[in-house]
Design an enzyme around this catalytic site. Structure first.
Site, short mmCIF file in Angstrom:
data_model
loop_
_atom_site.label_atom_id
_atom_site.label_comp_id
_atom_site.label_asym_id
_atom_site.label_seq_id
_atom_site.Cartn_x
_atom_site.Cartn_y
_atom_site.Cartn_z
N GLY A 14 0.79 -1.19 0.13
CA GLY A 14 0.18 0.06 -0.07
C GLY A 14 0.94 1.22 0.06
O GLY A 14 0.38 2.38 0.46
N LYS A 45 -0.46 2.47 -4.22
CA LYS A 45 -0.98 3.81 -4.44
C LYS A 45 -0.76 4.25 -6.01
O LYS A 45 -1.53 5.00 -6.44
CB LYS A 45 -0.32 4.97 -3.45
CG LYS A 45 -0.70 4.38 -1.90
CD LYS A 45 -2.28 4.76 -1.78
CE LYS A 45 -2.62 4.99 -0.04
NZ LYS A 45 -2.37 3.76 0.43
N ASP A 121 -7.95 6.54 3.06
CA ASP A 121 -6.81 7.14 3.94
C ASP A 121 -6.37 8.16 2.80
O ASP A 121 -6.31 8.11 1.58
CB ASP A 121 -5.86 6.23 4.10
CG ASP A 121 -5.47 5.26 3.18
OD1 ASP A 121 -6.09 4.96 2.18
OD2 ASP A 121 -4.06 5.08 3.02
N ASP A 122 -5.51 9.03 3.36
CA ASP A 122 -4.43 10.17 2.65
C ASP A 122 -5.48 10.90 1.71
O ASP A 122 -5.18 11.26 0.54
CB ASP A 122 -3.57 9.39 1.98
CG ASP A 122 -2.70 8.46 2.95
OD1 ASP A 122 -2.55 8.98 4.10
OD2 ASP A 122 -1.72 8.06 2.38
N TRP A 192 -3.40 -1.55 9.88
CA TRP A 192 -2.63 -1.19 8.68
C TRP A 192 -1.44 -0.66 9.58
O TRP A 192 -1.31 0.40 9.86
CB TRP A 192 -3.44 -0.38 7.84
CG TRP A 192 -2.37 0.05 6.60
CD1 TRP A 192 -1.25 0.49 6.96
CD2 TRP A 192 -3.08 0.32 5.20
NE1 TRP A 192 -0.88 1.22 5.68
CE2 TRP A 192 -1.82 0.82 4.48
CE3 TRP A 192 -4.10 0.07 4.65
CZ2 TRP A 192 -1.80 1.05 3.24
CZ3 TRP A 192 -4.03 0.28 3.15
CH2 TRP A 192 -3.08 0.81 2.72
N ASP A 193 -0.36 -1.41 9.49
CA ASP A 193 0.90 -1.06 10.16
C ASP A 193 2.04 -0.58 9.14
O ASP A 193 2.37 -1.17 8.37
CB ASP A 193 1.59 -2.35 10.90
CG ASP A 193 2.62 -1.77 12.10
OD1 ASP A 193 2.78 -0.76 12.03
OD2 ASP A 193 2.38 -2.84 13.04
N ASN A 194 2.33 0.55 9.41
CA ASN A 194 3.36 1.63 8.63
C ASN A 194 4.74 1.47 8.98
O ASN A 194 5.69 2.23 8.97
CB ASN A 194 3.09 2.87 8.33
CG ASN A 194 1.85 2.88 7.38
OD1 ASN A 194 1.74 2.28 6.37
ND2 ASN A 194 1.18 3.76 7.75
N ASP A 199 7.91 5.27 2.22
CA ASP A 199 7.67 5.86 1.24
C ASP A 199 7.69 7.52 1.20
O ASP A 199 7.53 8.35 0.40
CB ASP A 199 6.22 5.68 0.29
CG ASP A 199 5.20 5.36 1.48
OD1 ASP A 199 5.44 6.02 2.64
OD2 ASP A 199 4.25 5.05 1.14
N ASN A 227 2.54 -2.59 6.19
CA ASN A 227 2.99 -1.90 4.92
C ASN A 227 4.60 -1.60 4.97
O ASN A 227 4.95 -0.68 5.53
CB ASN A 227 2.14 -0.67 4.84
CG ASN A 227 2.31 0.18 3.49
OD1 ASN A 227 2.51 -0.37 2.61
ND2 ASN A 227 2.05 1.52 3.63
#
Length: 706
Positions: A14, A45, A121-122, A192-194, A199, A227
């Site tokens: 993602g 994305k 999101d975003d 959802w773990d960043n 990025d 992610n």
């Protein structure tokens, strides 16, 4: 999600940036099966039809690729989740947009997909006028569309919905925090773990273990999807340790008692992953295979080219030259590109991971590097030539700690060389820009500490940039940069990697008297090459060197830096911190010595001509120039450098020294026909200041503030 569903643990593709290839995803599915992960969410994305062009259906070819992914994931026992991100421009109240959304998901459902996600999101949180009239809030609009799609798809057992979380990257996830979320949602959430997402910063990579999420969290969650890094090959350790975390939590959730030795420990999980990754990396490039990076449309690609079997011979030649090259001898032309060598050692892999660890935490090697540089700067007065009263043991402490710092910098340089020559093409493609960037910053930092050790600093501008941790970007490389006096000048540090990776080792250090012969030989070689007559030579072998380098090496050697590789000296940069005082010293000390060395009536007209040019070199620069740019530099490098970035590092090392001793601006003079040098300096922030008013009427003066 169905309450009977298993805990979903795996990967979400993602991130922003180039999506992974089909082959990389197949390798990912193999990894996930091996480590007992169970879910893959498709949501890159920069896949246009996932986000920007979400309304458009897939072409037959794209359908075939998606179907292949779904089948491959099923073969590996994985759940394939297809996600769509319509939030950038969807009109929530539009029946047309809702119809297009259903059409797109129906197409994917017919390919065999049984799990879906709608991502909001975003995106901008404001509603258009039509939506403001139809919905009471932004959340109301999102929930309305999500529920409509959920019913349209037949209420699938896995249907995920993503709003926006409170933090993009959480250092830790606590049971208390998740309990609060669960009480609001009235159901356990899926995270959802960043943690390993990179990025948001093109200079950072995260190779550390899955950490800050205790296995007990599984009782508060329906799942966790990581992610990870944009660079696929960088995710071996993050996903390996995620699998260990998941298996540990699964055992605890089943009620099996586990002693303390078998609890999830990030460090132990990392050790196991490192061991397995070493085996993955133990397949070096074939001898004679050259790695070539090619930029296509802004994206770097690496391919291999055969050298027709002469790679081993070239490497042998390089090894021999390393020991046979003597001072003052000319270098053989051409650069040595990477050829097959041994794979990375365990200590090198640990160093690599420690230098590219986690967003909120550095590994031991990186921590030591930053701590030592900070301490050495703060205590450089212990080795200053102006501090004669300090206790000798304190100076020895400084030099001992400096030796440790320089040793780590040398290990980073060796790591860069090994990555280029000892890993597969795929790993090189993904890791090289980061290892190369850190190698360059370490070259400058090492040269700076060597310069401080010479005791010539006045301590005017040593502190670097004041900033809280994590405020600036760049990871370890960025933090090293910001600790340097010149660190706020990002154009000196941020550049794309070279097209041709080279495993050649480089070093930048202060000038020593023994370097004079090699430097004189180098500028003589450059002069002859510029004149197009390699066999021509002046009457005296020192003549060109005395004119080009002699004054700086004799009168201010503390601002002279040398670039060297395995073959010897290959570049230098000479600086003058105060041009006005330097010019006076040249007239009183240097020129009389030159007149004695090259007396008239020797029968060598060339010598007298150059001597006349030396006299002209002592002309004055206008006060308006020296007011803003009191310092001057001269840069020379041999044309066979494969990695031009080391020349940038060489220049930056000098600018760091000039800044440290109080200079606020520097200039250099060159011929307007020297386009390569003009372009090189312009990219580093130098601007044309004077044309036609320099010491040499045809010269151009470029300057930059420090």
């Amino acid at each position: 999600m169905d309450g009977r569903s298993e805990f979903l643990c795996g990967v979400v593709e993602g991130f922003y940036g180039r999506p992974w290839s089909m082959e990389q995803r197949k390798v990912l599915f193999q990894w996930m099966q091996r480590w007992e992960l169970n879910t893959y969410l498709y949501g890159p994305k920069d896949d246009l039809k996932h986000r920007l062009l979400w309304r458009e259906v897939y072409s037959p070819e794209e359908e075939g690729q998606l179907r292949t992914l779904i089948v491959e994931s099923e073969k590996r026992g994985l759940r394939f989740v297809y996600s769509l991100s319509p939030g950038q421009d969807i009109v929530f109240s539009s029946a047309c947009d809702l119809s297009l959304l259903k059409r797109k998901l129906r197409q994917v459902s017919k390919l065999g997909c049984q799990a879906f996600a709608i991502l909001f999101d975003d995106i901008d949180h404001s509603l258009c006028q039509a939506d403001s009239q139809a919905f009471s809030s932004f959340a109301h609009a999102q929930v309305s569309v999500a529920n409509e799609i959920y019913r349209f798809l037949g209420e699938p057992p896995v249907f995920l919905f993503c709003p926006t979380g409170s933090k993009v990257i959480s250092r830790e996830l606590s049971v208390e925090g998740l309990s609060e979320v669960q009480s609001v949602l009235q159901r356990p959430p899926l995270v959802w773990d960043n943690l390993h997402a990179n990025d948001y910063d093109s200079r950072r990579l995260f190779l550390g273990p899955f950490k800050g999420r205790y296995p007990q969290l599984a009782t508060q969650l329906r799942g966790l999807l990581l992610n990870p890094n944009c660079e696929f090959e960088a995710n071996y350790i993050p996903l390996h340790t995620l699998g260990t975390w998941y298996r540990t939590g699964r055992e605890e959730k089943k009620g099996k008692k586990r002693d303390e030795e078998h609890q999830y420990c990030p460090e132990m999980a990392l050790s196991t992953a490192l061991h397995d990754w070493m085996e993955e990396l133990s397949q070096p490039l074939q001898p004679g295979c050259v790695c070539v990076c090619v930029c296509v449309g802004g994206t770097q690609k690496i391919s291999t080219q055969s050298e027709g079997g002469d790679g081993e011979e070239r490497e042998k030649k390089l090894h021999n030259n390393q020991f046979q090259q003597g001072p003052g001898q000319p270098r053989s032309p051409g650069g040595v590109l990477c050829v097959g060598k041994a794979p990375l050692s365990e200590s090198q892999i640990r160093l690599l991971v420690g230098l590219h660890y986690l967003p909120h935490e550095h590994g031991p090697s990186a921590q030591r590097l930053l701590q030592d540089l900070t301490w050495l700067k703060e205590h450089c007065h212990l080795v200053s030539a102006n501090d004669k009263k300090g206790p000798p043991q304190k100076a020895e402490e400084w030099r001992g700690r400096a030796a440790g710092f320089l040793g780590v910098c040398e290990e980073i340089a060796a790591l860069h060389s090994s990555v280029v020559s000892g890993v597969s093409k795929a790993v090189l493609y993904d890791l090289y820009p980061y290892v190369w960037d850190l190698r360059n910053t370490a070259l400058v930092a090492k040269a700076f500490i060597c310069w401080l050790g010479c005791g010539t600093t006045t301590g005017a501008e040593l502190l670097g940039v004041e900033s809280e941790p994590w405020v600036f970007k760049g990871g370890v490389s960025g933090e090293l940069q910001m600790l340097l006096p010149i660190g706020s000048n990002s154009e000196l540090f941020s550049h794309p990697p070279p097209l041709f990776p080279t495993s050649r080792l480089y070093n930048i250090r202060p000038y020593h008297n023994k370097d004079k012969a090699e430097l004189y030989c180098m500028v003589r070689q450059l002069q002859q090459g510029a004149q197009g007559s390699p066999n021509s030579s002046p009457a005296h072998p020192d003549l060109i060197g005395d004119r080009c380098l002699g004054p700086c090496l004799a009168l201010c050697p503390e601002y002279s830096m040398v670039l060297e590789d395995e073959l010897g000296v290959c570049g230098c940069v000479l600086g003058v911190v105060d041009v006005r005082s330097f010019a006076k010293r040249c007239q009183t000390c240097w020129m009389p010595a030159m007149r004695d060395k090259y007396p008239p009536r020797t029968g060598h007209a060339n010598s007298q001509e150059v001597l006349q040019q030396m006299e002209e070199d002592q002309g004055e620069y206008p006060d308006s120039l020296l007011y803003h740019f009191p310092s001057q530099l001269r840069l020379d490098a041999l044309p066979d450098l494969v990695d031009i970035s080391v020349t940038r590092c060489l220049l930056t090392a000098l600018l760091t020294a000039l800044k440290a001793n109080g200079s606020h601006g520097v200039f250099c003079e060159m011929q307007p026909t020297d386009r390569m040098r003009l372009d090189f300096l312009t990219k580093l922030g130098f601007l044309e200041i004077i044309r036609g008013e320099a010491r040499h009427r045809e010269g151009v003066v470029l300057g930059r503030l420090l």
